[in-house]
Motif scaffolding. Structure first.
Motif, PDB file in Angstrom:
ATOM      1  N   LEU A  28      25.188 -27.125  25.629  1.00  6.88           N
ATOM      2  CA  LEU A  28      24.264 -26.615  24.619  1.00  6.88           C
ATOM      3  C   LEU A  28      24.834 -25.386  23.902  1.00  6.88           C
ATOM      4  O   LEU A  28      24.504 -25.128  22.737  1.00  6.88           O
ATOM      5  CB  LEU A  28      22.923 -26.251  25.263  1.00  6.88           C
ATOM      6  N   ALA A  29      25.671 -24.639  24.617  1.00  5.18           N
ATOM      7  CA  ALA A  29      26.262 -23.443  24.023  1.00  5.18           C
ATOM      8  C   ALA A  29      27.424 -23.758  23.100  1.00  5.18           C
ATOM      9  O   ALA A  29      27.916 -22.859  22.403  1.00  5.18           O
ATOM     10  CB  ALA A  29      26.725 -22.486  25.135  1.00  5.18           C
ATOM     11  N   TRP A  30      27.858 -25.011  23.065  1.00  2.00           N
ATOM     12  CA  TRP A  30      28.985 -25.375  22.201  1.00  2.00           C
ATOM     13  C   TRP A  30      28.579 -25.238  20.738  1.00  2.00           C
ATOM     14  O   TRP A  30      27.491 -25.656  20.344  1.00  2.00           O
ATOM     15  CB  TRP A  30      29.429 -26.816  22.515  1.00  2.00           C
ATOM     16  N   PRO A  31      29.433 -24.622  19.923  1.00  2.00           N
ATOM     17  CA  PRO A  31      29.078 -24.399  18.513  1.00  2.00           C
ATOM     18  C   PRO A  31      28.646 -25.667  17.798  1.00  2.00           C
ATOM     19  O   PRO A  31      29.351 -26.683  17.846  1.00  2.00           O
ATOM     20  CB  PRO A  31      30.371 -23.830  17.911  1.00  2.00           C
ATOM     21  N   GLY A  32      27.493 -25.610  17.165  1.00  2.00           N
ATOM     22  CA  GLY A  32      27.013 -26.709  16.341  1.00  2.00           C
ATOM     23  C   GLY A  32      26.127 -27.689  17.063  1.00  2.00           C
ATOM     24  O   GLY A  32      25.477 -28.521  16.411  1.00  2.00           O
ATOM     25  N   VAL A  33      26.090 -27.668  18.413  1.00  2.00           N
ATOM     26  CA  VAL A  33      25.270 -28.632  19.141  1.00  2.00           C
ATOM     27  C   VAL A  33      23.778 -28.323  18.942  1.00  2.00           C
ATOM     28  O   VAL A  33      22.966 -29.215  18.748  1.00  2.00           O
ATOM     29  CB  VAL A  33      25.644 -28.637  20.645  1.00  2.00           C
ATOM     30  N   VAL A  34      23.436 -27.035  19.020  1.00  2.00           N
ATOM     31  CA  VAL A  34      22.045 -26.631  18.833  1.00  2.00           C
ATOM     32  C   VAL A  34      21.873 -26.065  17.430  1.00  2.00           C
ATOM     33  O   VAL A  34      22.643 -25.202  17.002  1.00  2.00           O
ATOM     34  CB  VAL A  34      21.627 -25.571  19.882  1.00  2.00           C
ATOM     35  N   ARG A  35      20.877 -26.569  16.740  1.00  2.00           N
ATOM     36  CA  ARG A  35      20.570 -26.067  15.395  1.00  2.00           C
ATOM     37  C   ARG A  35      19.253 -25.301  15.434  1.00  2.00           C
ATOM     38  O   ARG A  35      18.249 -25.838  15.894  1.00  2.00           O
ATOM     39  CB  ARG A  35      20.458 -27.225  14.400  1.00  2.00           C
ATOM     40  N   GLN A  36      19.301 -24.033  14.991  1.00  2.00           N
ATOM     41  CA  GLN A  36      18.092 -23.219  14.935  1.00  2.00           C
ATOM     42  C   GLN A  36      17.280 -23.626  13.720  1.00  2.00           C
ATOM     43  O   GLN A  36      17.797 -23.705  12.602  1.00  2.00           O
ATOM     44  CB  GLN A  36      18.456 -21.729  14.840  1.00  2.00           C
ATOM     45  N   GLU A  37      16.016 -23.914  13.946  1.00  2.00           N
ATOM     46  CA  GLU A  37      15.151 -24.295  12.828  1.00  2.00           C
ATOM     47  C   GLU A  37      14.854 -23.069  11.975  1.00  2.00           C
ATOM     48  O   GLU A  37      14.488 -22.021  12.483  1.00  2.00           O
ATOM     49  CB  GLU A  37      13.847 -24.896  13.353  1.00  2.00           C
ATOM     50  N   SER A  38      15.048 -23.175  10.689  1.00  2.00           N
ATOM     51  CA  SER A  38      14.844 -22.050   9.780  1.00  2.00           C
ATOM     52  C   SER A  38      13.381 -21.962   9.354  1.00  2.00           C
ATOM     53  O   SER A  38      12.672 -22.961   9.296  1.00  2.00           O
ATOM     54  CB  SER A  38      15.735 -22.200   8.532  1.00  2.00           C
ATOM     55  N   LEU A  39      12.930 -20.742   9.106  1.00  2.00           N
ATOM     56  CA  LEU A  39      11.571 -20.499   8.642  1.00  2.00           C
ATOM     57  C   LEU A  39      11.562 -20.257   7.142  1.00  2.00           C
ATOM     58  O   LEU A  39      12.557 -19.806   6.576  1.00  2.00           O
ATOM     59  CB  LEU A  39      10.986 -19.270   9.360  1.00  2.00           C
ATOM     60  N   ASP A  40      10.432 -20.533   6.533  1.00  3.06           N
ATOM     61  CA  ASP A  40      10.263 -20.244   5.115  1.00  3.06           C
ATOM     62  C   ASP A  40      10.191 -18.725   4.967  1.00  3.06           C
ATOM     63  O   ASP A  40       9.250 -18.083   5.447  1.00  3.06           O
ATOM     64  CB  ASP A  40       8.992 -20.916   4.604  1.00  3.06           C
ATOM     65  N   GLN A  41      11.179 -18.122   4.304  1.00  6.71           N
ATOM     66  CA  GLN A  41      11.292 -16.673   4.256  1.00  6.71           C
ATOM     67  C   GLN A  41      10.256 -16.012   3.357  1.00  6.71           C
ATOM     68  O   GLN A  41       9.843 -14.874   3.622  1.00  6.71           O
ATOM     69  CB  GLN A  41      12.699 -16.282   3.782  1.00  6.71           C
ATOM     70  N   ALA A  42       9.833 -16.682   2.292  1.00 10.44           N
ATOM     71  CA  ALA A  42       8.923 -16.038   1.332  1.00 10.44           C
ATOM     72  C   ALA A  42       7.620 -15.565   1.975  1.00 10.44           C
ATOM     73  O   ALA A  42       7.256 -14.378   1.879  1.00 10.44           O
ATOM     74  CB  ALA A  42       8.649 -16.972   0.155  1.00 10.44           C
ATOM     75  N   PRO A  43       6.859 -16.424   2.651  1.00  8.41           N
ATOM     76  CA  PRO A  43       5.614 -15.929   3.269  1.00  8.41           C
ATOM     77  C   PRO A  43       5.882 -14.958   4.417  1.00  8.41           C
ATOM     78  O   PRO A  43       5.075 -14.056   4.662  1.00  8.41           O
ATOM     79  CB  PRO A  43       4.933 -17.207   3.778  1.00  8.41           C
ATOM     80  N   LEU A  44       7.009 -15.124   5.087  1.00  2.00           N
ATOM     81  CA  LEU A  44       7.350 -14.221   6.194  1.00  2.00           C
ATOM     82  C   LEU A  44       7.602 -12.809   5.676  1.00  2.00           C
ATOM     83  O   LEU A  44       7.102 -11.827   6.237  1.00  2.00           O
ATOM     84  CB  LEU A  44       8.577 -14.757   6.927  1.00  2.00           C
ATOM     85  N   LEU A  45       8.389 -12.687   4.582  1.00  2.00           N
ATOM     86  CA  LEU A  45       8.666 -11.375   4.004  1.00  2.00           C
ATOM     87  C   LEU A  45       7.406 -10.753   3.420  1.00  2.00           C
ATOM     88  O   LEU A  45       7.187  -9.531   3.531  1.00  2.00           O
ATOM     89  CB  LEU A  45       9.748 -11.492   2.930  1.00  2.00           C
ATOM     90  N   ALA A  46       6.574 -11.574   2.800  1.00  2.00           N
ATOM     91  CA  ALA A  46       5.323 -11.060   2.231  1.00  2.00           C
ATOM     92  C   ALA A  46       4.417 -10.505   3.337  1.00  2.00           C
ATOM     93  O   ALA A  46       3.784  -9.448   3.171  1.00  2.00           O
ATOM     94  CB  ALA A  46       4.607 -12.161   1.454  1.00  2.00           C
TER      95      ALA A  46
END
Length: 289
Positions: free
Chosen positions: A112-130
């Motif tokens: 799981l620690a191997w580069p690229g095996v696990v992808r972090q799900e991204s959040l919508d930044q606009a409402p988060l920053l607001a």
């Protein structure tokens, strides 16, 4: 708006679908407004906007603001596995086994620690920053209110000390003519004890010199004027800390001169009490915005 202290603390948070945001802001006294931020890199784009927002509420103080963010479902559903990348890694391991012989089964955690095996799900930044900006505004407003509340206590403290000083000035002003006349009576008494004739003109001249040396009316007038100015400044609605600090220096200068001119124990005690009260005020002024 009353005077404000530069010392304060505030905390505000919000929980939503994206997770939990929490701001903590601390401030202490400082000559200018000095802002510093601790926040995750994903929020750095907000920094200039947050500085402008803080400057609308705060004028002076060393302010440290920290943001904590915990994404919803962190460690449970906050990532996914890239099956294609995992399959490529498995084929490479199979080829390695064919080349060098059988190997032990791979450790799943290392896979799981191997580069690229696990992808972090991204959040919508606009409402988060607001949301981060809105929560910061709540915290700054709370900090401003807390600093004003403490500022009200500082103003009450200052008012009490001003009253003490004004009372001391009145006592010295009342005592001074007695000290002056008493000094002249002592001078005449000494002349009689010596049994010598004293030229009335010379005696009058000595009395004038002594009166000039002992005269504290000017210092008392300046003390009264400075105290009146302090009262006026405490009613202003802008940052007053620096002006109050200057007035404390002026008050202390006049109290020192008054003490040095004193030839009477009672007047000296009053001057000492004045200096104590002025020093107490000066210490508190360091925290006024």
């Amino acid at each position: 708006m009353s005077i404000s202290s530069m010392t304060g603390f505030a905390r505000a948070e919000q929980t939503a679908d994206f997770g939990r945001l929490a701001w903590e802001i601390r401030s202490v006294n400082h000559r200018y407004l000095d802002l510093s931020f601790r926040m995750p890199e994903d929020f750095r784009a907000l920094e200039n906007d947050l500085r402008q927002l803080a400057a609308k509420h705060l004028r002076r103080g060393k302010v440290e603001a920290g943001l904590r963010f915990q994404a919803a479902g962190a460690g449970v559903g906050g990532f996914s596995i890239d099956t294609e990348r995992l399959q490529t890694l498995r084929q490479a391991m199979d080829e390695l086994g064919q080349a060098i012989g059988p190997t032990t089964a791979p450790d799943p955690i290392r896979v799981l620690a191997w580069p690229g095996v696990v992808r972090q799900e991204s959040l919508d930044q606009a409402p988060l920053l607001a949301a981060a900006r809105a929560v910061f505004q709540q915290a700054v407003q709370q900090l401003d209110e807390n600093r004003q509340r403490e500022g009200g206590q500082l103003r009450d403290f200052m008012d009490e000390r001003i009253t003490i000083l004004e009372t001391g000035v009145d006592r010295v002003r009342e005592r001074y003519p007695q000290v002056r006349d008493g000094w002249l009576d002592k001078l005449r008494e000494r002349c009689r004890d010596l049994g010598t004739e004293v030229d009335p003109g010379r005696l009058e001249q000595e009395a004038v010199i002594a009166a000039q040396r002992l005269d504290v009316e000017e210092e008392l007038a300046r003390l009264s004027g400075h105290l009146q100015e302090v009262r006026k400044v405490l009613q202003r609605k802008d940052a007053v800390g620096r002006r109050l600090d200057f007035l404390m220096q002026e008050l202390n200068r006049e109290a020192n001169t008054l003490s040095s001119k004193s030839q009477d124990g009672e007047m000296t005690r009053e001057a000492v009490e004045m200096k104590v009260a002025i020093e107490q005020m000066r210490e508190q002024v360091q925290n006024i915005e």
